[in-house]
Scaffold this motif. Structure first.
Motif, PDB file in Angstrom:
ATOM      1  N   ALA A 103     -12.500  33.713  -1.578  1.00  0.00           N
ATOM      2  CA  ALA A 103     -13.267  34.188  -0.752  1.00  0.00           C
ATOM      3  C   ALA A 103     -14.826  34.576  -1.064  1.00  0.00           C
ATOM      4  CB  ALA A 103     -12.600  36.057  -0.414  1.00  0.00           C
ATOM      5  N   CYS A 104     -15.037  34.584  -2.458  1.00  0.00           N
ATOM      6  CA  CYS A 104     -16.406  34.563  -2.996  1.00  0.00           C
ATOM      7  C   CYS A 104     -16.797  33.274  -2.560  1.00  0.00           C
ATOM      8  CB  CYS A 104     -16.268  34.780  -4.486  1.00  0.00           C
ATOM      9  SG  CYS A 104     -15.893  36.622  -4.839  1.00  0.00           S
ATOM     10  N   THR A 105     -16.350  32.018  -2.850  1.00  0.00           N
ATOM     11  CA  THR A 105     -16.610  30.893  -2.505  1.00  0.00           C
ATOM     12  C   THR A 105     -17.249  30.554  -1.117  1.00  0.00           C
ATOM     13  OG1 THR A 105     -15.499  29.770  -4.204  1.00  0.00           O
ATOM     14  CG2 THR A 105     -16.206  28.325  -2.554  1.00  0.00           C
ATOM     15  N   ASP A 106     -16.491  30.988  -0.181  1.00  0.00           N
ATOM     16  CA  ASP A 106     -16.687  31.023   1.246  1.00  0.00           C
ATOM     17  C   ASP A 106     -17.945  31.994   1.374  1.00  0.00           C
ATOM     18  OD1 ASP A 106     -14.562  29.737   1.680  1.00  0.00           O
ATOM     19  OD2 ASP A 106     -13.283  31.238   2.324  1.00  0.00           O
ATOM     20  N   ALA A 107     -17.997  33.049   0.891  1.00  0.00           N
ATOM     21  CA  ALA A 107     -19.260  34.060   1.001  1.00  0.00           C
ATOM     22  C   ALA A 107     -20.614  33.302   0.670  1.00  0.00           C
ATOM     23  CB  ALA A 107     -19.154  35.218   0.342  1.00  0.00           C
ATOM     24  N   LEU A 108     -20.478  32.583  -0.703  1.00  0.00           N
ATOM     25  CA  LEU A 108     -21.651  31.966  -1.141  1.00  0.00           C
ATOM     26  C   LEU A 108     -21.818  30.595   0.003  1.00  0.00           C
ATOM     27  CD1 LEU A 108     -21.374  33.652  -3.401  1.00  0.00           C
ATOM     28  CD2 LEU A 108     -21.741  31.579  -5.025  1.00  0.00           C
ATOM     29  N   GLY A 109     -20.993  30.340   0.573  1.00  0.00           N
ATOM     30  CA  GLY A 109     -21.362  29.328   1.901  1.00  0.00           C
ATOM     31  C   GLY A 109     -22.071  29.867   2.830  1.00  0.00           C
ATOM     32  N   VAL A 110     -21.971  30.927   3.266  1.00  0.00           N
ATOM     33  CA  VAL A 110     -22.538  31.617   4.129  1.00  0.00           C
ATOM     34  C   VAL A 110     -24.221  31.742   3.692  1.00  0.00           C
ATOM     35  CG1 VAL A 110     -22.926  33.958   5.382  1.00  0.00           C
ATOM     36  CG2 VAL A 110     -20.908  32.853   5.201  1.00  0.00           C
ATOM     37  N   LEU A 111     -24.326  32.009   2.625  1.00  0.00           N
ATOM     38  CA  LEU A 111     -25.708  32.166   1.610  1.00  0.00           C
ATOM     39  C   LEU A 111     -26.393  30.892   2.010  1.00  0.00           C
ATOM     40  CD1 LEU A 111     -25.438  34.338  -1.366  1.00  0.00           C
ATOM     41  CD2 LEU A 111     -25.936  35.033   1.068  1.00  0.00           C
ATOM     42  N   ALA A 112     -25.588  29.776   1.463  1.00  0.00           N
ATOM     43  CA  ALA A 112     -26.526  28.451   1.621  1.00  0.00           C
ATOM     44  C   ALA A 112     -26.645  27.811   3.046  1.00  0.00           C
ATOM     45  CB  ALA A 112     -25.374  27.353   1.083  1.00  0.00           C
ATOM     46  N   GLY A 158     -21.370  41.460  10.388  1.00  0.00           N
ATOM     47  CA  GLY A 158     -20.701  41.406   8.986  1.00  0.00           C
ATOM     48  C   GLY A 158     -19.432  40.712   9.366  1.00  0.00           C
ATOM     49  N   ALA A 159     -18.678  40.388   8.197  1.00  0.00           N
ATOM     50  CA  ALA A 159     -17.308  39.861   8.177  1.00  0.00           C
ATOM     51  C   ALA A 159     -16.710  40.277   6.812  1.00  0.00           C
ATOM     52  CB  ALA A 159     -17.119  38.441   8.336  1.00  0.00           C
ATOM     53  N   LEU A 160     -15.479  40.884   6.796  1.00  0.00           N
ATOM     54  CA  LEU A 160     -14.822  41.113   5.605  1.00  0.00           C
ATOM     55  C   LEU A 160     -13.922  39.941   5.414  1.00  0.00           C
ATOM     56  CD1 LEU A 160     -14.273  43.566   3.607  1.00  0.00           C
ATOM     57  CD2 LEU A 160     -12.081  44.433   5.181  1.00  0.00           C
ATOM     58  N   LEU A 161     -14.071  39.454   4.042  1.00  0.00           N
ATOM     59  CA  LEU A 161     -13.101  38.369   4.057  1.00  0.00           C
ATOM     60  C   LEU A 161     -12.075  38.601   2.859  1.00  0.00           C
ATOM     61  CD1 LEU A 161     -16.084  35.819   3.058  1.00  0.00           C
ATOM     62  CD2 LEU A 161     -15.099  36.233   5.267  1.00  0.00           C
ATOM     63  N   TYR A 162     -12.280  39.738   2.054  1.00  0.00           N
ATOM     64  CA  TYR A 162     -11.074  40.046   1.157  1.00  0.00           C
ATOM     65  C   TYR A 162     -11.328  41.675   0.756  1.00  0.00           C
ATOM     66  CZ  TYR A 162      -8.465  40.296  -3.274  1.00  0.00           C
ATOM     67  OH  TYR A 162      -7.729  40.699  -4.328  1.00  0.00           O
ATOM     68  N   GLU A 163     -10.234  41.932   0.783  1.00  0.00           N
ATOM     69  CA  GLU A 163      -9.968  43.585   0.219  1.00  0.00           C
ATOM     70  C   GLU A 163      -8.867  43.592  -0.570  1.00  0.00           C
ATOM     71  OE1 GLU A 163      -9.958  48.283   1.506  1.00  0.00           O
ATOM     72  OE2 GLU A 163      -9.745  46.702   3.180  1.00  0.00           O
ATOM     73  N   ILE A 183     -13.956  43.808  -3.049  1.00  0.00           N
ATOM     74  CA  ILE A 183     -14.410  43.441  -1.711  1.00  0.00           C
ATOM     75  C   ILE A 183     -15.114  42.381  -1.646  1.00  0.00           C
ATOM     76  CG2 ILE A 183     -15.419  44.478   0.125  1.00  0.00           C
ATOM     77  CD1 ILE A 183     -15.154  47.391  -0.775  1.00  0.00           C
ATOM     78  N   VAL A 184     -15.065  41.485  -0.588  1.00  0.00           N
ATOM     79  CA  VAL A 184     -15.861  40.361  -0.278  1.00  0.00           C
ATOM     80  C   VAL A 184     -16.271  40.478   1.084  1.00  0.00           C
ATOM     81  CG1 VAL A 184     -16.041  37.930  -0.551  1.00  0.00           C
ATOM     82  CG2 VAL A 184     -14.636  39.084  -2.281  1.00  0.00           C
ATOM     83  N   ALA A 185     -17.329  40.114   1.269  1.00  0.00           N
ATOM     84  CA  ALA A 185     -17.875  40.335   2.780  1.00  0.00           C
ATOM     85  C   ALA A 185     -19.089  39.548   2.672  1.00  0.00           C
ATOM     86  CB  ALA A 185     -18.239  41.899   3.026  1.00  0.00           C
ATOM     87  N   THR A 186     -19.392  39.197   4.128  1.00  0.00           N
ATOM     88  CA  THR A 186     -20.575  38.397   4.393  1.00  0.00           C
ATOM     89  C   THR A 186     -21.554  39.165   5.533  1.00  0.00           C
ATOM     90  OG1 THR A 186     -19.616  37.074   5.953  1.00  0.00           O
ATOM     91  CG2 THR A 186     -19.791  36.292   3.862  1.00  0.00           C
ATOM     92  N   TRP A 187     -22.792  39.320   5.597  1.00  0.00           N
ATOM     93  CA  TRP A 187     -23.667  39.608   6.605  1.00  0.00           C
ATOM     94  C   TRP A 187     -24.235  38.261   6.903  1.00  0.00           C
ATOM     95  CZ3 TRP A 187     -26.065  45.137   5.791  1.00  0.00           C
ATOM     96  CH2 TRP A 187     -25.030  45.949   5.483  1.00  0.00           C
ATOM     97  N   SER A 188     -24.510  37.921   8.317  1.00  0.00           N
ATOM     98  CA  SER A 188     -25.424  36.633   8.559  1.00  0.00           C
ATOM     99  C   SER A 188     -25.589  37.030   9.965  1.00  0.00           C
ATOM    100  CB  SER A 188     -24.597  35.557   8.495  1.00  0.00           C
ATOM    101  OG  SER A 188     -23.546  35.555   9.030  1.00  0.00           O
ATOM    102  N   LEU A 235     -18.945  47.627   4.781  1.00  0.00           N
ATOM    103  CA  LEU A 235     -19.362  46.236   4.177  1.00  0.00           C
ATOM    104  C   LEU A 235     -18.858  45.008   5.277  1.00  0.00           C
ATOM    105  CD1 LEU A 235     -19.060  46.740   0.611  1.00  0.00           C
ATOM    106  CD2 LEU A 235     -20.930  46.210   1.666  1.00  0.00           C
ATOM    107  N   GLY A 236     -17.748  45.203   5.879  1.00  0.00           N
ATOM    108  CA  GLY A 236     -17.249  44.313   6.708  1.00  0.00           C
ATOM    109  C   GLY A 236     -17.923  44.458   8.198  1.00  0.00           C
ATOM    110  N   ALA A 237     -18.329  45.564   8.446  1.00  0.00           N
ATOM    111  CA  ALA A 237     -19.125  45.833   9.794  1.00  0.00           C
ATOM    112  C   ALA A 237     -20.877  45.741   9.629  1.00  0.00           C
ATOM    113  CB  ALA A 237     -18.971  47.122  10.292  1.00  0.00           C
ATOM    114  N   ALA A 238     -21.473  45.503   8.487  1.00  0.00           N
ATOM    115  CA  ALA A 238     -22.783  45.471   8.201  1.00  0.00           C
ATOM    116  C   ALA A 238     -23.398  46.805   8.858  1.00  0.00           C
ATOM    117  CB  ALA A 238     -23.485  44.425   8.839  1.00  0.00           C
TER     118      ALA A 238
END
Length: 238
Positions: A32-41, A219-224, A233-238, A178-181
């Motif tokens: 999930a962390c790898t996927d989250a960093l993909g959103v940053l890139a 936001g998106a919740l990728l892992y809890e 918790i792993v989440a992304t905001w984009s 975090l999942g809902a930003a």
């Protein structure tokens, strides 16, 4: 302005060499962390700031190139903010949370934008955290955050902080926010309750809330989960 954020847990056990025989137990969190960093890139930021808890009394800045190490856990593994290995750009070493962030960036080959680290102390007041976030968001036209921090450490009898019945509801609300930003919900996190539940992510999450104050992000919740009785918790905001 903030254009993207990734929220990741910060236990050194996330690093397989540290976890050793138990490494597979956090495979889902690592993925999930790898996927989250993909959103940053994908956001193509001009600057990336890695924010995480530290043992300092306030706020500490770590420039690109600052080194960290997992030798304190009996593992001969060094990292650098902005790349694996190499010499530190300064005298101070990365706190463990930022070292885990540097490790995550190194394993994904991050080279998209200049990086700096920000360590925030657990007792830091919410308004100060929010002010730090506002300052970060104003540093470049396109800013991304990698926000390191754990939820409560009181989810089970064997957890580092023993079992506290308040831990699961706190973590559930943090994961929802975090999942809902949900900036307002993060701003309103109970600082004293977070301290009692040994939540290392409260201050970094509120830095994120300040940085996102004028951004419109989804936001998106990728892992809890709560391996070892600690909320991750792993989440992304984009």
């Amino acid at each position: 302005m903030l254009v993207a954020a990734a929220v990741c847990p910060c236990p050194p056990l996330l690093v397989p060499e540290v976890a050793a025989g138990a490494a597979s137990e956090l495979d889902a969190a690592r993925a999930a962390c790898t996927d989250a960093l993909g959103v940053l890139a994908a956001a193509r930021p001009d600057r990336l700031v890695v924010v995480g808890p530290s043992q300092s009394g306030g706020v500490e800045v770590y420039p690109e190139g600052t080194a960290g190490s997992f030798r304190g856990f009996g593992v001969d593994l060094d990292v650098r903010l902005g790349g694996a290995g190499g010499d530190s750009a300064g005298a101070r070493e990365l706190p463990y949370a930022l070292a885990v962030g540097a490790w995550l960036l190194g394993r994904t080959g991050w080279s998209d934008a200049p990086i700096e680290g920000l360590g925030v102390a657990e007792p830091l007041e919410a308004e100060r955290c929010i002010e730090e976030g506002r300052d970060i968001a104003a540093r470049a036209e396109r800013v991304a955050l990698l926000v390191m921090g754990d939820a409560s450490a009181c989810r089970t009898l064997k957890a580092p902080g023993y079992l506290d019945e308040r831990a699961a509801p706190f973590d559930a609300e943090a994961a929802r926010a975090l999942g809902a930003a949900d900036v307002e919900a993060l701003r309103a996190l109970d600082t004293e309750l977070a301290r009692e539940l040994k939540v290392s992510g409260r201050a970094p999450w509120q830095v994120l809330a300040g940085a996102a104050e004028h951004a419109v992000l989804e936001g998106a919740l990728l892992y809890e989960g709560a391996p070892y009785g600690v909320g991750y918790i792993v989440a992304t905001w984009s």
